[in-house]
Design a protein around this motif. Structure first.
Motif, short mmCIF file in Angstrom:
data_model
loop_
_atom_site.label_atom_id
_atom_site.label_comp_id
_atom_site.label_asym_id
_atom_site.label_seq_id
_atom_site.Cartn_x
_atom_site.Cartn_y
_atom_site.Cartn_z
N VAL A 1 -7.11 39.74 -24.29
CA VAL A 1 -6.83 39.39 -22.90
C VAL A 1 -5.33 39.47 -22.62
CG1 VAL A 1 -6.97 37.57 -21.16
CG2 VAL A 1 -8.88 37.95 -22.73
N ALA B 1 3.69 36.63 -17.02
CA ALA B 1 2.24 36.80 -16.90
C ALA B 1 1.51 36.30 -18.15
CB ALA B 1 1.91 38.27 -16.64
N VAL B 2 2.03 36.66 -19.32
CA VAL B 2 1.35 36.28 -20.57
C VAL B 2 1.51 34.79 -20.82
CG1 VAL B 2 1.28 36.64 -23.07
CG2 VAL B 2 1.58 38.59 -21.52
N ARG C 1 -4.31 43.17 -22.37
CA ARG C 1 -4.70 43.75 -21.09
C ARG C 1 -3.78 43.25 -19.97
NH1 ARG C 1 -9.46 45.63 -18.69
NH2 ARG C 1 -9.89 46.51 -20.75
N THR C 2 -3.46 41.97 -19.97
CA THR C 2 -2.58 41.41 -18.93
C THR C 2 -1.19 42.01 -19.01
OG1 THR C 2 -3.84 39.34 -19.00
CG2 THR C 2 -1.63 39.27 -18.01
N LEU D 1 -1.22 32.61 -19.76
CA LEU D 1 -2.47 32.66 -20.52
C LEU D 1 -2.38 31.90 -21.84
CD1 LEU D 1 -3.23 36.48 -20.15
CD2 LEU D 1 -4.13 34.62 -18.76
N GLU E 1 -1.30 45.74 -17.67
CA GLU E 1 -1.42 45.84 -16.22
C GLU E 1 -0.13 45.38 -15.52
OE1 GLU E 1 -4.81 43.52 -15.25
OE2 GLU E 1 -6.27 45.00 -15.99
N THR E 2 0.51 44.36 -16.07
CA THR E 2 1.75 43.86 -15.47
C THR E 2 2.88 44.88 -15.61
OG1 THR E 2 1.08 41.59 -15.98
CG2 THR E 2 3.41 41.98 -15.48
#
Length: 302
Positions: free
Chosen positions: A33, A112-113, A36-37, A116, A40-41
């Motif tokens: 995950v 972004a990461v 993927r994040t 998560l 995309e970022t």
């Protein structure tokens, strides 16, 4: 470019590679995950042309056409002692300043990461592999190979589709023939069943006739046996009567002989008794005389 009236920033559409458009499985781990994040970022940062090198992108395109997930090319995520180490490899679009693009990618991917990681520390390392400019518009050997593979895949799909259609048509024809054969077999079975039923009826009639004949024969045999049994009983009775008469005669003869024997024995006994009596009398007289003589002798001697 689209504008969100409820936000203060603009939303920019980004063309994602096939590996990032495939939904992650429900059991995807936190590292997948995060990768993927991060991918995309990074692709949403202005000045980023693509992630990974040409070879990685060509492999991602091939795997996508073959129906396989390519993951997140150009992004590597590792967890070391509770820290997420993210490495992003990218190509910058000419003439964007390479350093500024790399710094912006680091900043946005970290933010972004980190959302998560549930409080985990996140480190992001950005590696610029190349700069894409106007001179890179001509297709490279890898791009040509990629297109050739795509065409081969398309031709294979068309061939498979045509073969499947032929198989369906052949299967329908075979099914129709099988239906006709099954109908013929059913008709033949019904006809054979009718013949078998008729044959069974004939056999049953013959069996009944044979049973009736056998019953008559058995009745005749029973009458004959009864007659012979009666004759045998009469013969046995006659033979027994004759034997009884002969036995009676023999018994009468034996009785007469026994009577004669009894009389003879009685006469012999009387004779013997008289003779014994005579001899006893003689012996007694002799004894008396001897006793008298002995007494006289004894008297003389005294």
């Amino acid at each position: 470019m689209q504008h969100d009236p409820n936000a203060r920033t603009q939303i920019t559409e980004v063309d994602l590679p096939s590996g990032l458009t495939t939904p992650l499985p429900e059991d995807a781990g936190p590292l997948a995950v995060a990768a993927r994040t991060a991918a995309e970022t990074a692709l949403g940062v202005p000045g980023v042309h693509h992630l990974g090198g040409l070879v990685a992108r060509a492999a991602d395109r091939v795997r996508s056409q073959l129906g396989r997930s390519a993951g997140a090319p150009g992004v590597q995520v590792d967890e070391v002692d509770g820290t997420l180490d993210v490495t992003v490899s990218l190509v910058v679009t000419y003439p964007q300043p390479v350093r500024e693009v790399a710094e912006e990618v680091r900043r946005q991917v970290t933010a972004a990461v980190s959302q998560l990681g549930a409080g985990q520390t996140t480190t992001v390392d950005v590696r610029v592999l190349d700069v894409h400019g106007p001179f890179d518009d001509e297709p490279t050997a890898i791009d040509k190979a990629k297109d050739a593979v795509g065409d081969a895949v398309d031709r294979t799909k068309d061939a498979v589709t045509g073969a499947a259609e032929n198989v369906r048509e052949g299967a329908a024809e075979v099914a129709e023939r099988a239906k006709d054969v099954a109908q013929d077999a059913a008709d033949a079975t019904r006809e054979a069943a009718g013949k078998a039923k008729d044959a069974a009826g004939d056999v049953a009639d013959r069996a009944r006739d044979a049973a009736a004949d056998a019953g008559d024969r058995i009745a005749d045999a029973a009458d004959t046996a009864r007659e012979r049994t009666a004759d045998a009983v009469d013969a046995a009775r006659s033979t027994a009567s004759d034997a009884a008469e002969r036995a009676a005669e023999k018994s009468s003869e034996a009785g007469d002989a026994a009577k004669d024997a009894v009389r003879a024995a009685k006469d012999a006994a009387v004779s013997a008794s008289e003779e014994v009596r005579d001899r006893a009398s003689g012996a007694a007289a002799a004894a008396t005389d001897a006793a008298a003589d002995a007494g006289a002798a004894a008297s003389d001697a005294a």
